[in-house]
Design an enzyme around this catalytic site. Structure first.
Site, PDB file in Angstrom:
ATOM      1  CD  GLU A 103      -0.470   0.585   3.603  1.00 62.42           C
ATOM      2  OE1 GLU A 103       0.103   0.331   4.679  1.00 62.42           O
ATOM      3  OE2 GLU A 103      -1.073   1.641   3.379  1.00 62.42           O
ATOM      4  CG  ASP A 128       0.941  -7.184   6.736  1.00 60.62           C
ATOM      5  OD1 ASP A 128       1.616  -8.174   7.054  1.00 60.62           O
ATOM      6  OD2 ASP A 128       1.110  -6.056   7.243  1.00 60.62           O
ATOM      7  CG  MET A 170       5.200  -9.986  10.627  1.00 63.32           C
ATOM      8  SD  MET A 170       6.274  -9.674   9.241  1.00 63.32           S
ATOM      9  CE  MET A 170       7.774  -9.170  10.103  1.00 63.32           C
TER      10      MET A 170
HETATM   11  O1  F6P Z   1       4.129  -4.832   5.703  1.00 66.71           O
HETATM   12  C1  F6P Z   1       4.593  -6.117   5.850  1.00 66.71           C
HETATM   13  C2  F6P Z   1       5.252  -6.292   7.201  1.00 66.71           C
HETATM   14  O2  F6P Z   1       5.802  -7.585   7.228  1.00 66.71           O
HETATM   15  C3  F6P Z   1       4.318  -6.059   8.391  1.00 66.71           C
HETATM   16  O3  F6P Z   1       3.538  -7.161   8.713  1.00 66.71           O
HETATM   17  C4  F6P Z   1       5.302  -5.702   9.470  1.00 66.71           C
HETATM   18  O4  F6P Z   1       4.717  -4.877  10.459  1.00 66.71           O
HETATM   19  C5  F6P Z   1       6.352  -4.957   8.742  1.00 66.71           C
HETATM   20  O5  F6P Z   1       6.302  -5.372   7.393  1.00 66.71           O
HETATM   21  C6  F6P Z   1       7.731  -5.197   9.278  1.00 66.71           C
HETATM   22  O6  F6P Z   1       8.598  -4.384   8.606  1.00 66.71           O
HETATM   23  P1  F6P Z   1      10.185  -4.425   8.683  1.00 66.71           P
HETATM   24  O7  F6P Z   1      10.653  -5.338   7.598  1.00 66.71           O
HETATM   25  O8  F6P Z   1      10.609  -3.031   8.435  1.00 66.71           O
HETATM   26  O9  F6P Z   1      10.552  -4.960  10.022  1.00 66.71           O
END
Ligand code: F6P
Length: 342
Positions: A103, A128, A170
């Site tokens: 998104e 997600d 997640m």
């Molecule tokens: O947007 C996908 C996601 O995996 C979310 O579920 C999670 O909050 C976030 O990315 C984690 O992001 P990062 O890779 O920056 O830790």
């Protein structure tokens, strides 16, 4: 044509399969050339490129991550970001840019298309599954399978020790992974961001289950689930899109459950394990179908669109439809999960 492509935001299994499909379709069917930008929008802003050929993208269908690497760079937060994107696209004589992202990344693509007249086509990815206007984004099925397998493993150890095991998964704003993974893995309670955590309901449900002779329980909690009265901690680190770095709800919940029920309770956080490794067959096929259609849309000059899955049919939708709001969990599916609580 000359086409650029980037992968932005958090990685997910299937990104390489999209790259392979876009290149194969563009080169073989249309005689076009494809250039990959490294590290999401950062690569377009800073002119970090690599040519993508049928040879360099061969053998990628099963490989997780992204050979282009990725970042959460927001061009609208970078000095002359959109202008530099335009300049670098011109420098490489690109007719279009394919943006593979969730998104945030597709939101940026929408603004670049609308406000800066760039020729863009989007491909939705996210474990997600919260991007709108498509039934599914690739990456989600793989994450759900990883959660289901983890819950199978947690079951045998929970049962052996008479423990309550909390599994944090997640899902920043949407409980799709928690709900699908939890149903598939036989969870005894599932907590999602769409519904504030009702601790009393969780406790009563676990007690009820133990009272009917089950000496262990599995609770799945999405990282974005919140207690009724929880305030967002302003000290927490935020990314270029203003998102707080989540994690830790599983541990907090486990402490409450142990205190209130008297049952030994531990927590496990699956974290980035859900994003790593090979895509499932479903995600490989979906990513491949998306990549082929994205290449077709570019050659038809259907810009400002995103490929999407409606039922089992591939369609194109305006990017705008996908980024206006988040696709939160279908609560009818949560109701199915609730049948198995307690
Ligand atoms: O947007 C996908 C996601 O995996 C979310 O579920 C999670 O909050 C976030 O990315 C984690 O992001 P990062 O890779 O920056 O830790």
């Amino acid at each position: 044509m000359r086409i650029g492509i980037l992968t932005g935001g958090g990685d997910c299994p299937g990104l390489n399969a999209v790259l392979r499909a876009v290149v194969r379709r563009s080169v073989k069917e249309y005689g076009s050339e494809v250039v990959g930008f490294l590290e999401g929008f950062r690569g377009v802003i800073e002119n970090m490129v690599m040519p993508l050929t049928m040879h360099s993208t061969g053998g990628l269908i099963h490989r997780g991550g992204t050979i282009l690497r990725t970042s959460r760079t927001n061009p609208f937060k970078v000095e002359r970001g959109p202008e530099r994107i335009k300049e670098n696209m011109e420098k490489h004589r690109l007719d279009a840019l394919i943006v593979v992202g969730g998104e945030d990344t597709c939101g940026v693509a929408n603004r670049l298309y609308k406000e800066h007249n760039l020729n863009l086509v989007c491909v939705p990815k996210t474990i997600d599954n919260d991007i709108n206007a498509t039934d599914v984004a690739f990456g989600f099925d793989t994450a759900v399978n990883i959660v289901a397998e983890a819950l199978d493993r947690l079951h045998t150890t929970a049962e052996s020790h008479n423990r309550v095991l909390v599994c944090e998964v997640m899902g920043r704003n949407a409980g799709w992974i928690a709900c699908y993974g939890g149903i598939a893995g036989g969870a005894d309670f599932i907590l999602v961001p769409e519904r504030p955590i009702n601790l009393t309901a969780v406790i009563n449900s676990i007690k009820q289950r133990h009272a009917r002779g089950r000496d262990f329980s599995i609770v799945v909690v999405a990282e974005g689930a919140k207690f009724d009265d929880e305030q967002v901690n302003p000290e927490r680190e935020v990314d270029a899109f203003g998102h707080v770095r989540l994690g830790g709800i599983g541990e907090i919940l486990a402490k409450h459950i142990e205190k209130e029920t008297g049952f030994e309770t531990r927590s496990t956080t699956l974290g980035h394990i859900q994003r790593g490794g090979s895509p499932t067959a479903f995600d490989r096929v979906l990513a491949t179908r998306y990549g082929v259609l994205a290449a077709d849309l570019v050659h038809q000059k259907k810009f400002g669109t995103m490929v999407a899955l409606h039922g089992n049919t591939l369609v194109d939708v305006p990017i705008e439809d996908a980024v206006n709001s988040l696709k939160t969990l279908d609560m009818d599916i949560y109701k199915v999960a609730e049948v198995f609580f307690g």
